[in-house]
Design a protein around this motif. Sequence first.
Motif, PDB file in Angstrom:
ATOM      1  N   TRP A 275       0.847  -1.202   0.000  1.00 27.50           N
ATOM      2  CA  TRP A 275       0.000   0.000   0.000  1.00 27.50           C
ATOM      3  C   TRP A 275       0.883   1.252   0.000  1.00 27.50           C
ATOM      4  O   TRP A 275       0.656   2.183  -0.777  1.00 27.50           O
ATOM      5  CB  TRP A 275      -0.934  -0.028   1.222  1.00 27.50           C
ATOM      6  N   ARG A 276       1.917   1.222   0.913  1.00 28.34           N
ATOM      7  CA  ARG A 276       2.835   2.380   0.983  1.00 28.34           C
ATOM      8  C   ARG A 276       3.474   2.654  -0.379  1.00 28.34           C
ATOM      9  O   ARG A 276       3.555   3.804  -0.811  1.00 28.34           O
ATOM     10  CB  ARG A 276       3.985   2.083   1.938  1.00 28.34           C
ATOM     11  N   GLU A 277       3.934   1.573  -1.052  1.00 25.52           N
ATOM     12  CA  GLU A 277       4.627   1.738  -2.350  1.00 25.52           C
ATOM     13  C   GLU A 277       3.731   2.372  -3.411  1.00 25.52           C
ATOM     14  O   GLU A 277       4.206   2.997  -4.342  1.00 25.52           O
ATOM     15  CB  GLU A 277       5.092   0.372  -2.884  1.00 25.52           C
ATOM     16  N   ARG A 278       2.412   2.154  -3.271  1.00 25.78           N
ATOM     17  CA  ARG A 278       1.486   2.661  -4.292  1.00 25.78           C
ATOM     18  C   ARG A 278       0.754   3.935  -3.851  1.00 25.78           C
ATOM     19  O   ARG A 278      -0.103   4.434  -4.574  1.00 25.78           O
ATOM     20  CB  ARG A 278       0.451   1.564  -4.624  1.00 25.78           C
ATOM     21  N   THR A 281      -0.638   9.507  -1.141  1.00 26.47           N
ATOM     22  CA  THR A 281      -0.958  10.349   0.020  1.00 26.47           C
ATOM     23  C   THR A 281       0.276  10.586   0.888  1.00 26.47           C
ATOM     24  O   THR A 281       0.486  11.709   1.372  1.00 26.47           O
ATOM     25  CB  THR A 281      -2.054   9.665   0.886  1.00 26.47           C
ATOM     26  N   LEU A 282       1.079   9.528   1.073  1.00 25.50           N
ATOM     27  CA  LEU A 282       2.205   9.662   2.007  1.00 25.50           C
ATOM     28  C   LEU A 282       3.194  10.709   1.505  1.00 25.50           C
ATOM     29  O   LEU A 282       3.502  10.792   0.314  1.00 25.50           O
ATOM     30  CB  LEU A 282       2.892   8.305   2.215  1.00 25.50           C
ATOM     31  N   GLY A 283       3.659  11.516   2.438  1.00 26.84           N
ATOM     32  CA  GLY A 283       4.616  12.580   2.092  1.00 26.84           C
ATOM     33  C   GLY A 283       3.933  13.856   1.647  1.00 26.84           C
ATOM     34  O   GLY A 283       4.578  14.881   1.467  1.00 26.84           O
ATOM     35  N   GLU A 294     -11.106  22.148  10.769  1.00 25.80           N
ATOM     36  CA  GLU A 294     -10.169  21.618   9.772  1.00 25.80           C
ATOM     37  C   GLU A 294      -8.726  21.659  10.286  1.00 25.80           C
ATOM     38  O   GLU A 294      -8.324  22.628  10.906  1.00 25.80           O
ATOM     39  CB  GLU A 294     -10.263  22.508   8.541  1.00 25.80           C
ATOM     40  N   THR A 295      -7.978  20.610  10.021  1.00 22.28           N
ATOM     41  CA  THR A 295      -6.558  20.603  10.387  1.00 22.28           C
ATOM     42  C   THR A 295      -5.769  20.202   9.151  1.00 22.28           C
ATOM     43  O   THR A 295      -6.255  19.427   8.330  1.00 22.28           O
ATOM     44  CB  THR A 295      -6.236  19.489  11.424  1.00 22.28           C
ATOM     45  N   THR A 296      -4.548  20.697   9.053  1.00 19.51           N
ATOM     46  CA  THR A 296      -3.680  20.199   7.983  1.00 19.51           C
ATOM     47  C   THR A 296      -2.423  19.612   8.614  1.00 19.51           C
ATOM     48  O   THR A 296      -2.082  19.903   9.758  1.00 19.51           O
ATOM     49  CB  THR A 296      -3.256  21.314   6.995  1.00 19.51           C
ATOM     50  N   GLY A 297      -1.756  18.786   7.838  1.00 18.58           N
ATOM     51  CA  GLY A 297      -0.522  18.179   8.322  1.00 18.58           C
ATOM     52  C   GLY A 297       0.100  17.369   7.202  1.00 18.58           C
ATOM     53  O   GLY A 297      -0.440  17.328   6.084  1.00 18.58           O
ATOM     54  N   ILE A 298       1.215  16.736   7.496  1.00 13.85           N
ATOM     55  CA  ILE A 298       1.870  15.906   6.485  1.00 13.85           C
ATOM     56  C   ILE A 298       1.542  14.436   6.785  1.00 13.85           C
ATOM     57  O   ILE A 298       1.746  13.962   7.905  1.00 13.85           O
ATOM     58  CB  ILE A 298       3.418  16.097   6.531  1.00 13.85           C
ATOM     59  N   ALA A 299       1.020  13.745   5.755  1.00 13.46           N
ATOM     60  CA  ALA A 299       0.698  12.319   5.923  1.00 13.46           C
ATOM     61  C   ALA A 299       2.013  11.547   5.978  1.00 13.46           C
ATOM     62  O   ALA A 299       2.786  11.564   5.019  1.00 13.46           O
ATOM     63  CB  ALA A 299      -0.156  11.836   4.751  1.00 13.46           C
ATOM     64  N   GLU A 300       2.262  10.877   7.113  1.00  9.50           N
ATOM     65  CA  GLU A 300       3.578  10.234   7.272  1.00  9.50           C
ATOM     66  C   GLU A 300       3.565   8.744   7.012  1.00  9.50           C
ATOM     67  O   GLU A 300       4.500   8.198   6.465  1.00  9.50           O
ATOM     68  CB  GLU A 300       4.106  10.479   8.690  1.00  9.50           C
ATOM     69  N   ASP A 301       2.473   8.076   7.442  1.00  9.66           N
ATOM     70  CA  ASP A 301       2.509   6.608   7.319  1.00  9.66           C
ATOM     71  C   ASP A 301       1.105   6.071   7.572  1.00  9.66           C
ATOM     72  O   ASP A 301       0.202   6.823   7.939  1.00  9.66           O
ATOM     73  CB  ASP A 301       3.472   6.038   8.378  1.00  9.66           C
TER      74      ASP A 301
END
Length: 335
Positions: A275-278, A281-283, A294-301
């Motif tokens: 899933w991570r490889e495809r 969203t991540l990063g 509403e909140t924003t952030g960086i999708a890490e994992d």
Amino acid sequence: MGELPPGSEELVLAFLAEAADDFVSGEAISGKLGLSRAAVWKHVEALRRQGYGIEAVPARGYRLASIPDRLGALEIGPLLNTHDLGQVLHCAEELPSTNDRARELAEEGALHGEVVVAESQTAGRGRRGRAWSSPPGKNLHLSAILRPDLPPQRAPELTLVASVAACEACRKAGVEAGIKWPNDLLVRGRKVAGILTELSAELDQIHWVVVGIGVNLNAGPDDLPPELRDVATSIAVERGQPVPRALFAAALLAEMEHWLDRHAAEGFEPIREAWRERSVTLGREVRMDGEAGETTGIAEDIDASGALLVRTRAGIVRVVSGDVRLVARVDPAGG
Ligand code: BTN
């Protein structure tokens, strides 16, 4: 000549489909299926009348050159390379929703792997109560009934299994699909497929899971409702060529079974890795709706249960359900 044995037309078709691009002699077919050469010929004629392109060349035999663009058991069945998924196919011209039909069948005792397919849906359902546009004869609407040996808390993993499988099927059809958490498939930022998973369970036991997958295969921009034209696309639009839908359905079921088997044998870790490889969203910076707005952030994992881990100013937030929106990238070189 008397009646032809029931089901032998399907067998002739299956035999030709298995030979793929090769010719098979009439003798081989009649020997293998226990039919007379005349009966084989009658079946070939009947299949041609239904739209199958079958070449007949003296001294070489028959070759399946093309199949009609229909999603019936006769079209999908011979192309299947699975042990469970789709071995029982329920194909319909029109249904309110393949998920609803699959749920009914599951309640009536349908077996693991039974699959419902419809050419169109009059009340196709998406996640979070949204509608799923299902124009006739263009796309794929498919629901698989699963009876996994899993505790109910692990059922959400199956949605990620399905998204990896659907992503692979789209990539093999020639488009660079990626997965937007939790299970939307995007091509060039536009949605090409969605997954709706539903289940019935008790505290410690799953009765059934229905995994519904909608893939935009041959829909053109005019087949989409106006509000979706900027946010959705289809495989045909992206690759510039129509998709043989029965072939895609069979390939999707083969991918589903492959990833379900891995999940059953090795657990969630290989699925999480795939899933991570495809993931698209991540990063990325994402925006999500929460109780505090509403909140924003960086999708890490994603964690071991498939929840999305987002780094925000307040720390890591674990998103277990709902949607996240990808925040558009600002191109520093752009005007
Ligand atoms: C989503 O992205 O919101 C999920 C869409 C799921 C659509 C499929 S089409 C086949 C099956 N039947 C339905 O009514 N829904 C799913």
